[in-house]
Design a protein around this motif. Structure first.
Motif, PDB file in Angstrom:
ATOM      1  N   UNK B 228       1.293  -1.474   0.137  1.00  0.00           N
ATOM      2  CA  UNK B 228       0.089  -0.182  -0.501  1.00  0.00           C
ATOM      3  C   UNK B 228       0.831   1.519   0.073  1.00  0.00           C
ATOM      4  N   UNK B 229       2.312   1.102  -0.066  1.00  0.00           N
ATOM      5  CA  UNK B 229       3.196   2.588   0.407  1.00  0.00           C
ATOM      6  C   UNK B 229       3.524   2.741  -0.692  1.00  0.00           C
ATOM      7  N   UNK B 230       3.615   1.643  -1.829  1.00  0.00           N
ATOM      8  CA  UNK B 230       3.693   2.125  -2.969  1.00  0.00           C
ATOM      9  C   UNK B 230       2.840   3.422  -4.093  1.00  0.00           C
ATOM     10  N   UNK B 231       1.495   3.326  -3.497  1.00  0.00           N
ATOM     11  CA  UNK B 231       0.567   4.201  -3.761  1.00  0.00           C
ATOM     12  C   UNK B 231       1.213   5.798  -3.407  1.00  0.00           C
ATOM     13  N   UNK B 232       1.651   5.707  -2.425  1.00  0.00           N
ATOM     14  CA  UNK B 232       2.076   6.996  -2.407  1.00  0.00           C
ATOM     15  C   UNK B 232       3.170   8.060  -2.805  1.00  0.00           C
ATOM     16  N   UNK B 233       3.853   6.811  -3.777  1.00  0.00           N
ATOM     17  CA  UNK B 233       4.837   7.914  -4.801  1.00  0.00           C
ATOM     18  C   UNK B 233       3.902   8.929  -5.760  1.00  0.00           C
TER      19      UNK B 233
END
Lengths: 109, 441
Positions: B228-233
């Motif tokens: 889920x952190x990947x979408x914070x890019x």
């Protein structure tokens, strides 16, 4: 980031006729439950995606009603048996009346 | 203006750390110059060193003030024990306690040894016979036959009460001296130890820490369906393009951020003379954005972490290459190494106790695999699946978590000690390829 609502779809590569495909969906959404209070003690109004529906070539293949306990950025996956090429159409309904849509073409080998 | 070191620094290190004067006279000039410099985006380190330094807001803390511990974390205070900033608090060990025969209740001792309620329990590190009720660790010696090892009661008692009387550098927490158990309870534990006389048997390979398989992290860290952190890019990238504070945005100056910052995060943290400390990505984000955009993106705010994720992601696949060549950076690395050897907290652990092969690294702490220093700094910020519904943590928050786990008061994320520590650890990760945001338990 309440306004950065973005659906994502993932389908398997190179499907063949008769395959059962796992379709993964993820939508970036705060899913504010309506149970929380801000620092002033006022209730933060509920704002969730309350329903999701998916059709394949117009026929319903998946639908669901979502409740406040669903996490932010709900990730839903389901299986579809494909007998013909076509288009998956996704629709998410927001409490504020917005409707988010996405489409995914599936071409059978 | 003067930058003050907020905490007393041990005398041995004082010489390398002094107060610095203001560079503000030159700052307005730097501001115009660096905007131009950043737009032409020199890619190599050599060029980067000659350009005007990026404007930084030098006053105050980059962390929320006053610093308070995160909600949901252990809220206890451990004011009587060392922290990375105060290394003079933990009381030195006393004398060996003389005790001819220990009388205690072995059944009660077993309950205490197996309970996680107070320091974590003996099984976190030791195998203790066939009666072990849960996945034991392999951090420390197998105690299954300690009752037949010919140890005196006094030796066993003192080893549990405060093993420092035998070995000042021991990894064994001073269970009695640091108040986890009373003397009577230590007696009960010793009585239980004396009953352990047969080698352990395990019901399966998972239960046996010698056979348990080393975990491998091979998930697709950059797939938002997995991490889920990947979408914070993307969220961070959008934030960089959004006008804030004074009406400008990051991209007002950094038009081609992707090219300009490619590789930048692999060179961080770095020694920053204007702050007289090591500056990491997250503190840089706050101080640079405050100076140029008039926005308050404090460390550990969502905005700060999102931008950190974005900026780190622009260096993905590139090798870590921090610059520790200047005398000041070398001194910081040396201080960082000292910090890793410093016993802190009620449990009295140093970083090296768990994360070097001479001690606990590549062994099991109950069901958790302890990694070495090398390999720890190539994947932050990272998504932590063990934290409730998951949270994205930068490396400073991970340092803080380590502190609270060993029952030491954490420092604010911008503490100079964390800067020294980050630079030292990152220098040990030199050459490893960055993948951020990553995913860890």
């Amino acid at each position: 980031m309440a306004d950065d609502i973005k659906p994502r779809i993932r389908v398997p590569q190179n499907p063949k006729k008769g395959d059962v495909l796992e379709i993964k969906t993820l939508i970036t959404h705060p899913m504010e439950s309506g149970q929380r209070k801000d620092t002033q003690g006022n209730t933060i109004p509920r704002r969730i995606v309350n329903a999701m529906a998916v059709t394949y070539n117009g026929k319903p293949v998946f639908s669901g009603k979502l409740e406040p306990a669903i996490s932010a950025n709900p990730y839903l996956s389901f299986f579809v048996k494909v007998e013909e090429s076509g288009t998956l159409a996704f629709e998410w309904k927001d409490d504020d009346g917005s409707v988010y849509t996405a489409e995914q073409k599936i071409t059978l080998a | 203006m003067r930058i003050k070191v907020r905490r007393p620094w041990p005398a041995a290190l004082k010489g390398s750390r002094s107060e610095v004067g203001d560079g503000r006279g030159a700052l307005s000039l730097c501001l115009a110059a660096s905007v131009i410099a950043l737009l032409v985006a020199p890619a190599t380190v050599a060029v980067a060193q000659t350009r005007a330094p990026a404007p930084l807001h030098l006053e105050g803390s980059a962390a929320p003030e006053p610093w308070t511990r995160y909600r949901g974390w252990n809220a206890a205070r451990w004011d009587d024990y060392n922290t990375l900033a105060r290394r003079d608090l933990t009381r030195p060990p006393g004398q060996e306690i003389e005790i001819a025969t220990v009388t205690g209740d072995p059944k009660k001792g077993q309950e205490l040894a197996f309970s996680r309620a107070r320091g974590g329990g003996c099984l976190a590190c030791h195998v203790m016979g066939t009666s072990s009720q849960e996945t034991p660790g392999s951090f420390a010696p197998d105690l299954s036959e300690i009752g037949a090892a010919g140890r005196t009661d006094q030796w066993l008692f003192n080893y549990v009460y405060d093993a420092r009387v035998y070995n000042p550098q021991t990894s064994m927490p001073p269970w009695g001296a640091h108040g986890f158990y009373t003397k009577g309870e230590v007696g009960d534990i010793v009585a239980f130890l004396k009953t352990l006389k047969a080698p352990a048997t395990f019901k399966d390979a998972l239960d046996d820490p010698q056979k348990r398989k080393q975990p491998v992290e091979d998930r697709e860290a950059l797939d938002p369906f997995v991490n889920p952190a990947a979408e914070r890019i993307e969220v961070g990238a959008a934030l960089a393009a959004k006008p804030v504070g004074n009406g400008k945005s990051c991209v007002s100056c950094h038009a081609d951020a992707k090219a300009a910052f490619a590789g930048w995060a692999t060179s961080m943290p770095r020694w920053e003379p204007r702050l007289n400390k090591v500056l990491g990505v997250e503190e840089f984000i706050y101080r640079h954005a405050k100076a140029t955009l008039d926005v308050d993106w404090r460390m550990q705010s969502t905005a700060n972490t999102d931008l950190s994720v974005y900026l780190h992601s622009l260096s993905n696949g590139r090798e870590i290459r921090v610059d520790a060549s200047s005398p000041e950076a070398k001194a910081a690395v040396a201080r960082g190494k000292t910090l890793t050897e410093t016993k802190i907290g009620q449990l009295n652990f140093a970083c090296i106790d768990c994360h070097t092969q001479e001690h606990g690294a590549l062994k099991w702490l109950r069901g958790q695999w302890l990694g070495e220093f090398r390999g720890q700094l190539d994947h932050f910020p990272t998504w932590r699946t063990s934290r409730g519904t998951g949270e994205t943590w930068d490396v400073r928050k991970r340092f803080q978590w380590c502190a609270v786990q060993v029952r030491a008061n954490e420092l604010p994320p911008d503490a100079p000690e964390y800067g020294d520590l980050e630079l030292y650890l990152k220098s040990l990760n030199q050459g490893l390829k960055l993948t951020a945001p990553n995913i860890r338990h």
